[in-house]
Write an enzyme that holds these catalytic residues in place. Structure first.
Site, PDB file in Angstrom:
ATOM      1  N   ASP A  67     -40.029  81.241  62.135  1.00 21.30           N
ATOM      2  CA  ASP A  67     -40.214  79.789  62.185  1.00 21.30           C
ATOM      3  C   ASP A  67     -39.589  79.201  63.445  1.00 21.30           C
ATOM      4  O   ASP A  67     -38.978  79.926  64.245  1.00 21.30           O
ATOM      5  CB  ASP A  67     -39.655  79.124  60.909  1.00 21.30           C
ATOM      6  CG  ASP A  67     -38.261  79.619  60.536  1.00 21.30           C
ATOM      7  OD1 ASP A  67     -37.635  80.296  61.368  1.00 21.30           O
ATOM      8  OD2 ASP A  67     -37.811  79.326  59.425  1.00 21.30           O
ATOM      9  N   HIS A 138     -36.530  77.712  49.752  1.00 23.36           N
ATOM     10  CA  HIS A 138     -37.516  77.850  50.825  1.00 23.36           C
ATOM     11  C   HIS A 138     -37.436  79.225  51.488  1.00 23.36           C
ATOM     12  O   HIS A 138     -36.391  79.870  51.510  1.00 23.36           O
ATOM     13  CB  HIS A 138     -37.433  76.702  51.846  1.00 23.36           C
ATOM     14  CG  HIS A 138     -36.286  76.745  52.799  1.00 23.36           C
ATOM     15  ND1 HIS A 138     -35.856  75.637  53.500  1.00 23.36           N
ATOM     16  CD2 HIS A 138     -35.473  77.756  53.215  1.00 23.36           C
ATOM     17  CE1 HIS A 138     -34.855  75.969  54.291  1.00 23.36           C
ATOM     18  NE2 HIS A 138     -34.601  77.245  54.129  1.00 23.36           N
ATOM     19  N   GLU A 143     -41.133  74.729  52.318  1.00 20.36           N
ATOM     20  CA  GLU A 143     -40.298  73.977  51.389  1.00 20.36           C
ATOM     21  C   GLU A 143     -40.955  73.973  49.998  1.00 20.36           C
ATOM     22  O   GLU A 143     -42.141  74.300  49.866  1.00 20.36           O
ATOM     23  CB  GLU A 143     -40.147  72.541  51.907  1.00 20.36           C
ATOM     24  CG  GLU A 143     -39.574  72.443  53.321  1.00 20.36           C
ATOM     25  CD  GLU A 143     -38.072  72.726  53.396  1.00 20.36           C
ATOM     26  OE1 GLU A 143     -37.516  73.397  52.502  1.00 20.36           O
ATOM     27  OE2 GLU A 143     -37.451  72.283  54.374  1.00 20.36           O
TER      28      GLU A 143
HETATM   29  C1  F6R Z   1     -34.618  80.779  59.290  1.00 15.77           C
HETATM   30  C2  F6R Z   1     -35.271  80.712  57.995  1.00 15.77           C
HETATM   31  C3  F6R Z   1     -34.635  79.967  56.865  1.00 15.77           C
HETATM   32  C4  F6R Z   1     -33.275  80.551  56.487  1.00 15.77           C
HETATM   33  C5  F6R Z   1     -32.695  79.864  55.265  1.00 15.77           C
HETATM   34  C6  F6R Z   1     -31.285  80.334  54.988  1.00 15.77           C
HETATM   35  O1  F6R Z   1     -35.430  81.465  60.206  1.00 15.77           O
HETATM   36  O2  F6R Z   1     -36.304  81.263  57.835  1.00 15.77           O
HETATM   37  O3  F6R Z   1     -35.499  79.987  55.756  1.00 15.77           O
HETATM   38  O4  F6R Z   1     -33.405  81.921  56.240  1.00 15.77           O
HETATM   39  O5  F6R Z   1     -32.669  78.488  55.444  1.00 15.77           O
HETATM   40  O6  F6R Z   1     -30.449  79.869  56.010  1.00 15.77           O
HETATM   41  P1  F6R Z   1     -28.984  80.462  56.191  1.00 15.77           P
HETATM   42  O7  F6R Z   1     -29.142  81.880  56.534  1.00 15.77           O
HETATM   43  O8  F6R Z   1     -28.385  79.685  57.334  1.00 15.77           O
HETATM   44  O9  F6R Z   1     -28.296  80.253  54.888  1.00 15.77           O
END
Ligand code: F6R
Length: 241
Positions: A67, A138, A143
Site C-alpha cells: 500500500d 484492516h 478498511e
Molecule cells: C502497512 C499495512 C498496514 C499495517 C497495519 C498494522 O503496509 O499494510 O495494514 O500492517 O496497519 O500496522 P502496525 O504494524 O504499525 O501495527
C-alpha cells in the site's frame, strides 16, 4: 490456517525471516508482497542480517509494496516506499527494477492501480504476501466494509487508522491511500500474517475465530488455503484454546 506462537516480537521476527529465507533459497525469483508499519521491523532486521552474514541472495527477488499513502511529497520519510527502502530494501542486493511501489504521484491514480495489477500478473503473481493487521482488522488499507473481491484502488482511510497514524504523522495524517485489494491479496499463493502486542489481541481473535465478514477484513484469511499466522504471546492472548 497454521497459527504459530512466539515468546516475543524478536522471536516472531526471526521466525518470519527464517521462513522467508527458506522460500528465497528454494526459489531465488520469489515474488514477495511487502508491508510497512511497526509489525515487520524485527523480521526485516533479521533479513538484513541474513543477507549480510549468511549471504542470503535477493538479486532476483521481486517485491510489491502492499500500500501507499496519498498526498505526501515524493521523498517524505513516511511514505511506504521510503519506510521499506530504509528498513529493508537499501540494505539488500535486490535490483531496483524488481522493486514495485504504488505510484501516488501519477496524474491518473485509477490507471496506476490497474497498471499495478498488471505488473503483479506479469511477474507471475505473488508467491508470498506478508501482512500485518490494523486494530480495526484492516489488511493493507482495506478498511472495514471493503469488498472481499476488491482490487488495487484508491481508498479513504478510516478514523481509527488516522488516529493510529497520527502518532507518526502528527496533524498531517493522510486522508487517502492506495492499496492492493482483498481480492488481490487472496490470490497470493501463500500468506504470512504477523501480529504482536496486546493491542492486537482482540482483533486477532475476531479475525481468526470470528465470523468471516467484510466488517473484519482480515477474517477473509480464514478462506485462504495457505495462510500462516505468527503471533507473540500478547497478540495471541484472546485466542481461546
Ligand atoms: C502497512 C499495512 C498496514 C499495517 C497495519 C498494522 O503496509 O499494510 O495494514 O500492517 O496497519 O500496522 P502496525 O504494524 O504499525 O501495527
Amino acid at each position: 490456517m497454521e497459527v504459530l506462537l512466539f515468546e516475543n516480537r524478536e522471536e516472531l521476527g526471526k521466525a518470519a525471516a527464517k521462513l522467508i529465507g527458506q522460500l528465497v533459497r528454494k526459489n531465488p525469483k520469489l515474488v514477495i508482497g511487502l508491508i510497512t508499519g511497526e509489525t515487520p521491523l524485527t523480521c526485516y532486521r533479521e533479513l538484513v542480517r541474513m543477507h549480510r552474514e549468511e549471504g542470503l541472495d535477493f538479486s532476483q527477488v521481486v517485491t510489491f509494496a502492499l500500500d501507499e499513502y496519498l498526498g505526501l511529497p515524493p521523498f517524505h520519510p513516511l511514505t511506504c516506499r521510503s519506510q521499506l527502502t530504509e528498513a529493508l530494501l537499501k540494505h539488500l542486493n535486490a535490483k531496483q527494477e524488481n522493486l514495485h511501489f504504488l505510484d501516488c504521484g501519477s496524474p491518473d491514480l485509477d490507471r496506476a492501480c490497474e497498471d499495478y495489477e498488471r505488473e503483479i500478473r506479469e511477474a507471475g503473481g505473488i508467491d508470498l504476501q506478508l501482512l500485518g493487521i490494523g486494530t480495526n482488522g484492516h489488511l493493507g488499507l482495506n478498511e472495514p466494509g471493503s469488498p472481499f473481491d476488491s482490487r488495487t484502488r484508491v481508498v479513504e482511510l478510516s478514523e481509527e487508522t488516522k488516529r493510529y497514524l497520527s502518532r507518526y504523522f502528527g496533524s498531517q495524517v493522510p486522508q487517502r491511500g492506495m492499496t492492493m485489494g482483498l481480492g488481490t491479496i487472496m490470490e497470493a499463493r501463500r500468506i504470512l500474517l504477523l501480529a504482536h502486542g496486546s493491542a492486537k489481541a482482540e482483533i486477532v481473535a475476531k479475525a481468526l475465530k470470528g465470523p468471516i465478514t467484510e466488517r473484519v477484513p482480515a477474517s477473509i484469511l480464514q478462506r485462504h488455503p495457505a495462510c500462516t499466522v505468527m503471533l507473540d504471546k500478547e497478540a495471541a492472548s484472546r485466542l481461546s484454546p
